[in-house]
Scaffold this active site. Structure first.
Site, short mmCIF file in Angstrom:
data_model
loop_
_atom_site.label_atom_id
_atom_site.label_comp_id
_atom_site.label_asym_id
_atom_site.label_seq_id
_atom_site.Cartn_x
_atom_site.Cartn_y
_atom_site.Cartn_z
N GLU A 49 -5.58 -4.08 -0.48
CA GLU A 49 -5.85 -5.24 0.47
C GLU A 49 -6.86 -6.33 -0.19
O GLU A 49 -7.30 -7.52 0.47
CB GLU A 49 -6.43 -4.82 1.72
CG GLU A 49 -5.36 -4.24 2.63
CD GLU A 49 -5.02 -2.65 2.30
OE1 GLU A 49 -5.38 -2.37 1.28
OE2 GLU A 49 -4.37 -2.07 2.95
N LYS B 119 -15.78 16.25 10.80
CA LYS B 119 -16.85 16.21 12.05
C LYS B 119 -16.92 17.82 12.35
O LYS B 119 -16.33 18.20 12.95
CB LYS B 119 -16.52 15.30 12.93
CG LYS B 119 -16.21 14.10 12.47
CD LYS B 119 -15.62 13.14 13.90
CE LYS B 119 -14.98 11.90 13.35
NZ LYS B 119 -13.63 12.00 13.20
N TRP C 215 -21.23 14.54 10.67
CA TRP C 215 -20.24 13.99 9.50
C TRP C 215 -20.85 14.97 8.22
O TRP C 215 -21.68 14.74 7.65
CB TRP C 215 -20.10 12.53 9.36
CG TRP C 215 -19.26 12.17 10.43
CD1 TRP C 215 -18.82 12.65 11.73
CD2 TRP C 215 -18.76 10.68 10.38
NE1 TRP C 215 -18.27 11.60 12.45
CE2 TRP C 215 -18.27 10.32 11.62
CE3 TRP C 215 -18.87 9.51 9.36
CZ2 TRP C 215 -17.65 9.29 12.20
CZ3 TRP C 215 -18.22 8.34 10.03
CH2 TRP C 215 -17.79 8.15 11.20
N THR D 132 1.06 -1.33 0.10
CA THR D 132 -0.04 -0.02 0.09
C THR D 132 1.07 1.24 0.05
O THR D 132 2.19 1.12 0.45
CB THR D 132 -1.09 0.02 1.31
OG1 THR D 132 -0.10 0.13 2.28
CG2 THR D 132 -1.67 -1.33 1.43
P1 ADP Z 1 -3.48 3.54 -1.76
O1 ADP Z 1 -4.12 3.43 -0.22
O2 ADP Z 1 -2.31 3.52 -2.06
O3 ADP Z 1 -4.16 4.89 -2.50
P2 ADP Z 1 -5.42 1.65 -2.78
O4 ADP Z 1 -5.71 1.54 -4.27
O5 ADP Z 1 -5.23 0.53 -2.14
O6 ADP Z 1 -4.28 2.42 -2.75
O7 ADP Z 1 -6.57 2.72 -2.18
C1 ADP Z 1 -7.91 2.09 -1.75
C2 ADP Z 1 -8.49 3.19 -1.43
O8 ADP Z 1 -8.98 4.10 -2.40
C3 ADP Z 1 -9.94 2.83 -0.82
O9 ADP Z 1 -9.82 2.52 0.52
C4 ADP Z 1 -10.72 4.13 -1.07
O10 ADP Z 1 -10.80 4.77 0.19
C5 ADP Z 1 -10.24 4.65 -2.31
N1 ADP Z 1 -11.16 4.22 -3.34
C6 ADP Z 1 -10.86 3.29 -4.40
N2 ADP Z 1 -12.09 3.35 -5.14
C7 ADP Z 1 -12.90 4.14 -4.87
C8 ADP Z 1 -13.96 4.88 -5.42
N3 ADP Z 1 -14.63 4.17 -6.61
N4 ADP Z 1 -14.54 5.78 -4.96
C9 ADP Z 1 -13.90 6.49 -3.82
N5 ADP Z 1 -12.83 5.92 -3.24
C10 ADP Z 1 -12.20 4.92 -3.69
#
Ligand code: ADP
Length: 540
Positions: free
Chosen positions: A328, A436, A441, A185
């Site tokens: 993940e 918040k 929220w 990540t």
């Molecule tokens: P990084 O943490 O390196 O950016 P990830 O691809 O694992 O890489 O990121 C995942 C996160 O990206 C998700 O937990 C979410 O917060 C966000 N995310 C992924 N797809 C979407 C989406 N379609 N809309 C909003 N948020 C998204």
């Protein structure tokens, strides 16, 4: 009583074997790093993947060893996906957009033995060379004619390396739960964390995203712009081999013009990327007045798809697939496709629904948990922490001692979301980005998406800033369209009615450029730092 069916381990090598048999003539096309377009077939790719496996054995790579890649989407990276995992080693894709110190940290943490990298990254690799503690061999993904002179002896040329084998190689019979690939990540909080995929999780995930209710792959031509160095390019390198898609790889080219050229010249049907890339393509279409034919489907994920973007692409006759996922979970979790009820809704309603991140694929269980620990109803209103569970969700981070799950086996995604009565999940925020205000929220994503519809706004991000009375209030940060001047009143008027009145930002500021993370998402930590001393207009 047990069933009487065969035990056929789900292995990554079986995917490329299948492609070689059943789609041998189908093409894989690459806009290369060196220059020019390369094309060959799945059959040639399969032979070269086996030659690569032979080369890895010659380099002393054994089952379970980690082999790093620092590469764009190219046919050679594609071969690495199969050659490394297929021979039993672990394909560790490194993200070149991370800070150099993080790249070295990740390679050392993974204990990579060999590093394969594109020409582009030679200066970076030379800079980091002394910090890599376990890498013994560096392989440049190019041929002899492009090899720079006077490199140390442990820098090899990829084409020479694989030429040393004949491709006559039998993939080992691995256990389907053996490790296949590793991705970290981006580590916005603390050190990056490794997610170690198995052959089984990879193949199951690949099978799940093919269906018409997900990316509707079939025998289409696909252009996965989503990088192979991040979360397995949403599994496309594997899914494509199952159905025999023609694959078009964009190499190091991400601008609107390059993408459009590939869509037209290679007759692409499906393409996927994060919203930032799509903004570039839309700008290019606006400037040039071109269309998107024959594109049928366009995947948006990694960050929320704004309403205007969904509409803009659908106005071109392209079906938008809004997906949510994370490293993940391999990474795809949900897909914003219609079901048999919502497919009958008027187009406008469907497009509104597509702003949600969609329903879980089979294999992704979901629940929303509120502050007191209880499960929230699926009413589309109550939001809480989003938990998932399933065969391609991780259970423990690589080299961590503790489980990443709660006692019932659920993984807390770190996202805050709602789920409606039809099963459509909507991300409100990342838990750490939620604003918040007076105990309630505010969704920064909703505010950003609404703001992006204003004619003067090219990019928008919302962060919470401390406020005396309300504890936190939203600050809207925008990049203006070329030639536009900031008109706060016009923006506030535009937002009124689109979001709750008490959500309206207390101030609007401009930046020349949004800081982007290694995965092309707006880096809110950077913005929080820049605006940490920002005073509200009513503060002196
Ligand atoms: P990084 O943490 O390196 O950016 P990830 O691809 O694992 O890489 O990121 C995942 C996160 O990206 C998700 O937990 C979410 O917060 C966000 N995310 C992924 N797809 C979407 C989406 N379609 N809309 C909003 N948020 C998204």
């Amino acid at each position: 009583m047990q069933g009487l069916m065969q035990d056929w381990p789900l292995l990554i090598s079986r995917l490329i074997d299948h492609a070689e048999r059943f789609h041998s003539q189908v093409e894989i096309v690459t806009e290369t790093v060196e220059a020019g377009r390369h094309r060959y077939t799945y059959a040639e790719c399969a032979v070269r993947s086996r030659k690569l496996a032979q080369a890895l054995e010659r380099l002393g790579i054994k089952k379970g060893d980690r082999v790093g890649t620092l590469a764009w989407n190219t046919y050679r990276h594609f071969e690495l996906y199969y050659g490394i995992s297929g021979m039993g080693a672990v394909c560790h894709t490194l993200n070149p957009r991370l800070f150099p110190k993080d790249i070295a940290w990740v390679a050392n943490h993974a204990e990579d033995q060999v590093l394969f990298f594109d020409l582009t990254f030679l200066p970076l690799v030379r800079e980091l060379e002394e910090h890599f503690k376990t890498v013994k061999t560096f392989v440049m993904l190019t041929d002899q004619s492009n090899m720079p002179k006077s490199l140390p002896a442990n820098y090899l040329c990829y084409e020479d390396l694989i030429d040393g084998g004949d491709g006559n190689y039998a993939w080992p019979a691995l256990d389907e739960n053996d490790a296949a690939s590793l991705c970290y990540t981006s580590g916005t909080t603390g050190n990056p964390k490794g997610v170690l995929y198995s052959h089984r999780s990879t193949v199951l995930h690949a099978m799940a995203v093919i269906v018409p209710d997900a990316f509707n792959l079939s025998t289409r031509t696909i252009l996965p712009i989503i990088p192979m160095f991040h979360a397995n390019a949403w599994g496309y390198p594997y899914t494509a081999a199952i159905v025999g898609c023609k694959i078009v790889l964009n190499g190091p080219h991400f601008d609107g013009k390059s993408i459009h050229t590939l869509i037209k010249e290679e007759q692409v049907h499906i393409t996927t990327a994060v919203p930032t890339i799509w903004l570039g393509l839309l700008d290019y279409l606006k400037e040039t007045g071109q269309d998107l034919e024959p594109l049928e489907g366009l995947g948006i994920g990694g960050a929320a798809a704004p309403a205007f973007m969904i509409k803009a692409f659908e106005d071109f006759g392209v079906n938008v697939h809004h997906a949510w996922g994370m490293t993940e979970i391999s990474p795809v979790g949900t897909m914003g496709s219609m079901n048999s009820i919502t497919a009958r809704w008027p187009l406008e309603e469907q497009q509104k629904l597509k702003q949600k991140q969609g329903r879980g694929l089979f294999g992704v269980e979901m629940k929303i948990v509120v502050a007191d620990g209880s499960e929230a109803p699926w009413d589309g209103k109550t939001f809480g922490a989003l938990y998932v569970r399933g065969p391609w969700t991780l259970k423990r981070y690589y080299r961590a001692n503790d489980s990443a799950l709660d006692e019932d086996g659920w993984f807390d995604t770190g996202d805050v979301a709602t789920i409606d009565e039809f099963g459509y999940m909507q991300i409100t925020d990342r838990a750490k980005d939620v604003i918040k205000s007076g105990g309630e929220w505010i969704s920064s994503i909703d505010l950003e998406n609404a703001a992006m519809g204003h004619k003067d706004i090219a990019r928008a991000a919302v962060i919470g800033r401390p406020h005396k009375k309300w504890r936190e209030r939203p600050l809207l940060i925008v990049v203006l369209e070329e030639g536009a001047v900031l008109d706060k009143d016009s923006i506030l008027k535009f937002l009124t009615g689109k979001v709750a009145k008490w959500w309206l930002p207390n101030d609007i500021v401009t930046v020349d450029e949004m800081p982007l993370s290694g995965t092309g998402k707006v880096k809110k930590t950077g913005l929080r730092e820049t605006f940490k001393d920002h005073k509200w207009p009513d503060e002196s």
